[in-house]
Design a protein around this motif. Structure first.
Motif, mmCIF file in Angstrom:
data_model
loop_
_atom_site.group_PDB
_atom_site.id
_atom_site.type_symbol
_atom_site.label_atom_id
_atom_site.label_comp_id
_atom_site.label_asym_id
_atom_site.label_seq_id
_atom_site.Cartn_x
_atom_site.Cartn_y
_atom_site.Cartn_z
ATOM 1 N N SER A 141 72.187 32.554 61.740
ATOM 2 C CA SER A 141 70.945 32.187 61.807
ATOM 3 C C SER A 141 70.183 32.476 60.534
ATOM 4 O O SER A 141 70.424 33.633 60.077
ATOM 5 C CB SER A 141 70.367 32.892 63.028
ATOM 6 N N SER A 157 66.194 32.680 59.162
ATOM 7 C CA SER A 157 64.863 32.444 59.341
ATOM 8 C C SER A 157 64.026 32.718 58.373
ATOM 9 O O SER A 157 64.339 33.828 57.386
ATOM 10 C CB SER A 157 64.292 33.528 60.401
ATOM 11 N N SER A 214 64.374 24.060 55.442
ATOM 12 C CA SER A 214 64.817 25.444 56.544
ATOM 13 C C SER A 214 66.114 25.854 56.287
ATOM 14 O O SER A 214 66.305 27.215 56.849
ATOM 15 C CB SER A 214 64.243 25.190 57.965
#
Length: 479
Positions: A15, A17, A263
């Motif tokens: 992940s 972020s 992203s």
């Protein structure tokens, strides 16, 4: 990792972020956090230390774990490939017995579970190879010379070695600017490599049990947006579900990324020559960087000495730019018992002084480069920590300008000999190039010649009558 634990999907394994989401689609510095299950999380921007033959150069594993803050490592598959026609299964790295949940790469290199491992096809920086890339393979440089790495072999390596992150194959031209037709081939081949790898690692035809848990970083070529527009469109539309990040090969490529891919974490395989270049790459939005000059300066006997943000110049101080490091080969350090850098908390500065490392260098002791490597990696760790704090404060741009004014624009030049070079460290510029390392036993040559001369004046059992007479042992009688 518990072998009985339930399997996780690829998305659950990695992940990323962004802590400042507005930077996702703009060329600005980004703060982020990259996390992979079971590994130390990495705050970005940060750098990934480079390995050679499965280890950080000059630093033993236990020393690295105890005396550095290294949390991730990059490996080049070509470091582990040997003979030209050797199959993957016969390579030593595949002979290590592993359980279904274990990484052969991690077990072969003996690194702990919490360290994040990144695998790419080539070491960084790569050695230029002959034009051997094909539609199904790329050229690599192994311990036995140049050979080709097939796309199927690379997928098999990912499936067997199980790194945390893998960098996809890319058709790159190292050391020169490709021509117009060559750029078209680069795009087509890289696109085909990405389609092939994602289909065989994560495709619908792959069973859930055999689906790879390795995060795939798709390469972005060092070309203009128009030249690879179709490939980038494919990354957005068809390949996006299988892509966990992007791998770039020059800072300018950050400007061609589409907003829909903003992203994703960006791993930049740049070759910055100075900390100023690193700051520029961060300012353009790179998240993870490779910084080869850390090892280069250690080999050169140079200790890095810079801080970000730079110290405030005192009133009346000289306006001359401060050097980014200092050469410990210099005789001025012969009796200097101060640490490498005042206030530095690395193992080297807390336990040794400049005179000692200068002595080790002049004596060609390998410990010199170990201590320098520890210090220089610590300097880069603190450098990136201060960069992240500066971005969070919103003062990054101003402090970059202050850094450029305060420090010299180049690192100190190498004056000493440095450690012996290995084959993969010597660029094959031409045939019959002169020897880069002096002969290890050259000092025995003079002794051998003197011994041969002395032997010529000594009589031996094989000496004939004329020889005995010449040496004064007897006089030959006339018949």
């Amino acid at each position: 990792m518990d072998p009985e634990a339930p399997s996780q999907s690829r998305d659950e394994m990695l992940s990323f972020s962004l802590l400042n989401p507005t930077s996702a689609s703009t060329l600005t510095p980004r703060l982020g956090n990259l996390a992979i299950a079971g590994r130390n999380p990495i705050s970005t921007p940060h750098y990934i230390p480079l390995t050679s033959r499965g280890a950080v150069p000059h630093v033993a594993h236990d020393v690295m774990l105890k005396q550095t803050a290294i949390g991730s490592l990059y490996f080049g598959l070509e470091d582990f490939i040997e003979k030209q026609n050797q199959k993957n299964k016969s390579l030593p790295i595949y002979q290590v017995p592993t359980e279904s949940h274990e990484s052969a790469l991690r077990k072969f290199t003996c690194f702990p579970e919490d360290l994040l491992l990144v695998l790419g096809p080539r070491r960084v920086p790569p050695i230029p190879t002959p034009p051997m890339n094909t539609d199904n393979s790329i050229a690599i440089m192994t311990a036995f010379g140049f050979r080709q790495l097939d796309a199927n072999q690379y997928v098999e390596a990912v499936q067997n070695l199980r790194p945390d992150i893998v960098v996809g194959l890319a058709d790159l031209v190292v050391g020169q600017r490709p021509g117009y037709k060559r750029r078209g081939k680069m795009v087509d081949r890289t696109h085909a490599f990405a389609m092939h790898a994602t289909e065989n690692l994560y495709g619908q035809a792959v069973s859930e049990e055999n689906r790879s848990k390795t995060a795939y970083f798709a390469p972005v070529l060092p070309l203009d947006n128009a030249e690879q527009m179709i490939y980038l469109d494919e990354l957005e539309s068809d390949l996006r579900p299988h892509i966990s990040g992007l791998a770039l090969y020059e800072p300018e490529s950050l400007s061609v990324l589409p907003e829909t891919l903003g992203s994703l974490p960006r791993l930049l395989f740049g070759q910055p020559a100075t900390p100023q270049d690193v700051l520029r790459e961060v300012s353009l939005g790179a998240d993870l960087l490779t910084v080869p000059f850390v090892g280069v300066t250690s080999d050169a006997g140079v200790a890095l000495e810079f801080a970000f943000p730079p110290p405030c110049p005192t009133e009346g101080s000289a306006s001359e730019a401060r050097p980014l490091g200092f050469d410990l080969w210099s005789s001025v350090h012969t009796f200097d018992t101060s640490p490498l850098v005042e206030g530095c908390q690395c193992y080297t500065c807390r336990n040794h002084h400049r005179a000692y490392i200068h002595h080790l260098l002049t004596a060609k002791e390998m410990l010199a480069w170990t201590l320098l490597q520890i210090h220089n990696h610590h300097t880069m760790d603190v450098f990136f920590q201060r960069i992240r704090e500066s971005i969070q404060r919103g003062t990054f741009e101003a402090e970059v300008q202050a850094f450029q004014r305060f420090y010299a624009s180049e690192l100190p030049k190498q004056t000493g000999q440095g450690p012996r070079l290995r084959g993969h460290q010597i660029t094959p510029s031409k045939a019959h190039q002169p020897r880069r390392n002096p002969r290890g036993f050259g000092r025995l040559d003079d002794a051998l010649e003197k011994f041969a001369e002395s032997q010529s004046s000594v009589a031996t059992p094989d000496t004939d009558a004329e020889g005995l007479e010449a040496h004064g042992f007897a006089k030959k009688q006339d018949s």
